[in-house]
Design a protein around this motif. Structure first.
Motif: not given
Length: 337
Positions: A207-212, A218-238
């Motif tokens: 639903d949303g795409a963020i290019n660092p 982090v700010q992008g996710v916060m803006e898209l979640t009304n400062r709540a953050g994501a309930d779950c984050v999958v880290e697929a870089v390592g």
């Protein structure tokens, strides 16, 4: 037979080798296609020491049964199969409870055993699964990474009200996104440095795409979640940077599922885990059930792997395939043997 032997950093050569013999409970697979995994690439680049040269890599593959051992009853010569490269004991408490991915006696074809960047590979017969008629060999080579995504989505325990963020939309990230989408999260946010991959993430349901490169993720996710953050984050870089970002963009009492495997050690803000009650968990490989589920989801068209296969080459061009991945000119390279 023809094999691709990795001899060290950016040194892979086509060589001749004897066709492997099989055990009484084994099978000889005529490899038709084999995908190049990110972990294979890390070895090729000299960024990981999990693989030791000289080695025939390759663990994402499909082919035909060429020969079976005398004790094998479940296979017939000519069967189309996809092979689960995770070889486990099947007897320990982890295997018995269905957690084959954490069997302490596990081996991996292409890591601790001869891999499938070859015309033939010997495998235990119980790691061979039927490849449905409506699934191509190329799609079959994508079953293994799809199973990784299925397992990661299971570990994430996603519910319909959750916002999910996926950091890293390479092959595993994009397959995890598709598997997670089937669990009905309210919103999926994708984070990656590549606009091409972010475009695929949107195609697959983000639903949303963020290019660092264009702003703080982090700010992008916060803006898209009304400062709540994501309930779950999958880290697929390592790597440390993205791990720290994943923790910061998670909501209080959020879940961070680590799929990326590159850096062995990192410095993380451990106090943040405690005071924000974060759940930090790993997702390694997949279970037998996740592997079977991956076959079904591809066959039923619920997970689309075809757009990820951006280059198909002959085995003789294995070095070209690795170089294309190294230069980020391809998303997934599949080699026909």
């Amino acid at each position: 037979m023809k094999v691709a032997v990795w001899h060290g950093r950016k040194d892979i050569r086509i060589e001749e080798a004897p066709t492997p013999s099989i055990e009484k409970d084994g099978a000889l697979v005529r490899v038709r296609v084999c995908g190049l995994c990110g972990s294979d690439l890390h070895a090729y680049q000299g960024l990981s020491d999990r693989r030791v040269p000289p080695l025939v890599m390759g663990h994402e593959f499909a082919g035909d049964i060429e020969e079976i051992g005398g004790e094998v009853k479940s296979l017939e010569i000519g069967d189309r199969v996809v092979v689960d490269p995770l070889v486990v004991c099947g007897e320990c408490n982890r295997c018995v409870r269905g957690s084959q991915n954490v069997c302490r006696d596990r081996k991996l074809i292409g890591l601790t055993m001869q891999g499938a960047l070859a015309e033939y590979v010997a495998v235990p017969s119980n790691r061979c699964f039927p490849l449905p008629d409506d699934v191509s060999y190329e799609e079959g080579a994508m079953v293994e990474p799809t199973a990784v995504g299925v397992h990661a989505a299971e570990r994430a325990s996603i519910s319909p009200n959750d916002t999910l963020a996926i950091v890293g939309t390479g092959v595993i990230g994009l397959l995890t996104l598709q598997a997670a989408k089937l669990r009905g999260p309210s919103r999926i946010l994708a984070i990656d440095l590549s606009n091409e991959r972010l475009g695929l993430a949107r195609r697959f349901g983000a639903d949303g795409a963020i290019n660092p490169r264009e702003g703080d993720p982090v700010q992008g996710v916060m803006e898209l979640t009304n400062r709540a953050g994501a309930d779950c984050v999958v880290e697929a870089v390592g790597i440390q940077q993205t791990m720290r970002q994943a923790m910061k963009m998670a909501s209080d009492q959020g879940r961070v599922v680590v799929v990326g495997m590159l850096q062995k050690s990192m410095e993380l803000e451990a106090l943040e885990i405690t005071v924000r009650e974060l759940s930090l968990m790993g997702a390694y490989a997949y279970t037998d059930q996740a592997f079977k589920t991956a076959i079904t989801l591809i066959s039923e068209g619920k997970i689309n792997v075809t757009p990820l296969i951006t280059r198909i080459l002959p085995l003789d061009s294995v070095k070209e395939g690795f170089e294309a991945l190294d230069k980020q000119e391809a998303i997934k390279v599949v080699l026909r043997t």
